[in-house]
Scaffold this active site. Sequence first.
Site, mmCIF file in Angstrom:
data_model
loop_
_atom_site.group_PDB
_atom_site.id
_atom_site.type_symbol
_atom_site.label_atom_id
_atom_site.label_comp_id
_atom_site.label_asym_id
_atom_site.label_seq_id
_atom_site.Cartn_x
_atom_site.Cartn_y
_atom_site.Cartn_z
ATOM 1 N N PHE A 151 37.395 -11.701 -0.689
ATOM 2 C CA PHE A 151 36.593 -11.731 -0.932
ATOM 3 C C PHE A 151 35.512 -13.184 -1.044
ATOM 4 O O PHE A 151 35.077 -13.171 -1.717
ATOM 5 C CB PHE A 151 36.091 -10.961 -2.329
ATOM 6 C CG PHE A 151 36.622 -9.594 -2.054
ATOM 7 C CD1 PHE A 151 36.755 -8.591 -0.827
ATOM 8 C CD2 PHE A 151 36.927 -8.936 -3.381
ATOM 9 C CE1 PHE A 151 36.773 -7.520 -0.948
ATOM 10 C CE2 PHE A 151 37.388 -7.801 -2.903
ATOM 11 C CZ PHE A 151 37.510 -6.544 -2.088
ATOM 12 N N PRO B 54 32.264 -4.139 -2.570
ATOM 13 C CA PRO B 54 32.975 -2.367 -2.831
ATOM 14 C C PRO B 54 33.241 -2.580 -4.734
ATOM 15 O O PRO B 54 33.164 -1.350 -4.883
ATOM 16 C CB PRO B 54 34.239 -2.943 -2.743
ATOM 17 C CG PRO B 54 35.099 -3.568 -2.091
ATOM 18 C CD PRO B 54 33.796 -4.853 -1.735
ATOM 19 N N GLY C 223 30.368 -4.534 -6.510
ATOM 20 C CA GLY C 223 29.485 -4.802 -7.025
ATOM 21 C C GLY C 223 28.438 -5.044 -6.071
ATOM 22 O O GLY C 223 28.957 -5.300 -5.081
ATOM 23 N N TYR D 79 45.388 0.273 1.814
ATOM 24 C CA TYR D 79 44.750 0.593 3.331
ATOM 25 C C TYR D 79 44.282 1.614 3.935
ATOM 26 O O TYR D 79 45.389 1.315 5.353
ATOM 27 C CB TYR D 79 44.713 -0.802 4.348
ATOM 28 C CG TYR D 79 44.286 -2.143 3.247
ATOM 29 C CD1 TYR D 79 44.238 -1.729 1.788
ATOM 30 C CD2 TYR D 79 44.595 -3.251 3.739
ATOM 31 C CE1 TYR D 79 44.165 -3.104 1.258
ATOM 32 C CE2 TYR D 79 44.171 -4.608 3.178
ATOM 33 C CZ TYR D 79 44.437 -4.411 1.347
ATOM 34 O OH TYR D 79 43.991 -5.528 0.978
#
Length: 312
Positions: A229, A240, A242, A78
Amino acid sequence: MMTGTTTTTTTTTTTTTAADAAGTWRLGDRTVNRVGFGAMRLIGSPFATAPRDRETAIAVLRRAVELGVNHIDTAAFYFTPFQSTNELISTALQPYADDLVVVTKVGASRDRSGEFEPYAHPDQLRAQVEENLRQLGRDHLDVVNLRWGSGPELEEGSVAEHVGALVELRDAGLLRHVGVSNVTADQVAEALEVAPVVCVQNRYGLTDRASEPVLRMCAERGIAFVPFFSVAAGIEGANPFGPADLRGQDVVETVAEAHGATAAQVRLAWTLHQGEHVLTIQGTGDPAHLVENVAAGGLRLTDAELAALATV
C-alpha cells in the site's frame, strides 16, 4: 548488493524501463530485482463483486516477467467468487522461470464464502502452505511470510511459535525461506531469534511511516523490507481500509511534473529511495499501469525533491 544500471526492453512499438532499473537485492539465496509485482489486484481485490477479465490478468503477469519482474507476491486468500490469484499465476507462468521468486503468506485465511477465518494456530500453517503449493503447482515455496494479525493494524503478541512452525516446514522441504509481515520491530527481533528472516512486509508509504523503525532495523540487519500500500494510500478508491490520504499531493505533483511522471510513480520512486534493501510489490490488473509501475524504478529523484517530499 544493489546495482544502479538502468536497462530497457524494446517491443515493436515502444521502449520501456525494465524491472532491474532500481538494482537488485537478495531474498535468502535468491537475487531479485527491487521492482516486483503484487498479485492481489489482478482480481480487483479479494472483495471484488464483479469478475475481472481473465485473459487481461494472465497477460499482465506474462508482461511483468517480460519486463524483468522476478519477484511476485501472492496469497491463497486472494480470491473472489470468480477468480483465484494463485490459479492465475499458475496458468500464466508455468513452467516457472528459474530466477522467478514467488512469495506467499500464511496465518490469515478465508473460508469458501470469502469470510476471514480465525487466525491460524501454529499447527494449522502446514495446511495453508500445502494449499499454496497445490494452487501454484509447486513442490516447494520460495518464501513464506507469516502474516501477523487479523486486520490491517499492527497487533502485539508473540510470533515465535508460528515462526517455529514455518521452520519445521522449511526443514521438511515445503519452503526455502521464512519472512514476516505486519509486524513490529520487537516481533522482527523475536522472529530472528527463531530463524533467519529474509524479508519483512509491512504497510509503508509517503504518508504512512509508522513502520520506519522496522525499515531501519531491516537495513541494519540486511533484510529486505517490502512495503505494501505504498501508493494506494494516496489514490482515491484504491485503499480498501479507508479514504485516500492526500497530504502533500501538491508536492508530489510538482515533482511528477518535473520528471514527466505520474504521482503514483513519484510515490513508488520515493519508496525505493528509502534504502537499497527496499523492494516494491505494487500491483495492478491494467497492462499500461504495469509498465508505469515498473518504469518508476528508473526515476531518480534529486536531493532537493527528496527533501521536499520528506516534509509530507
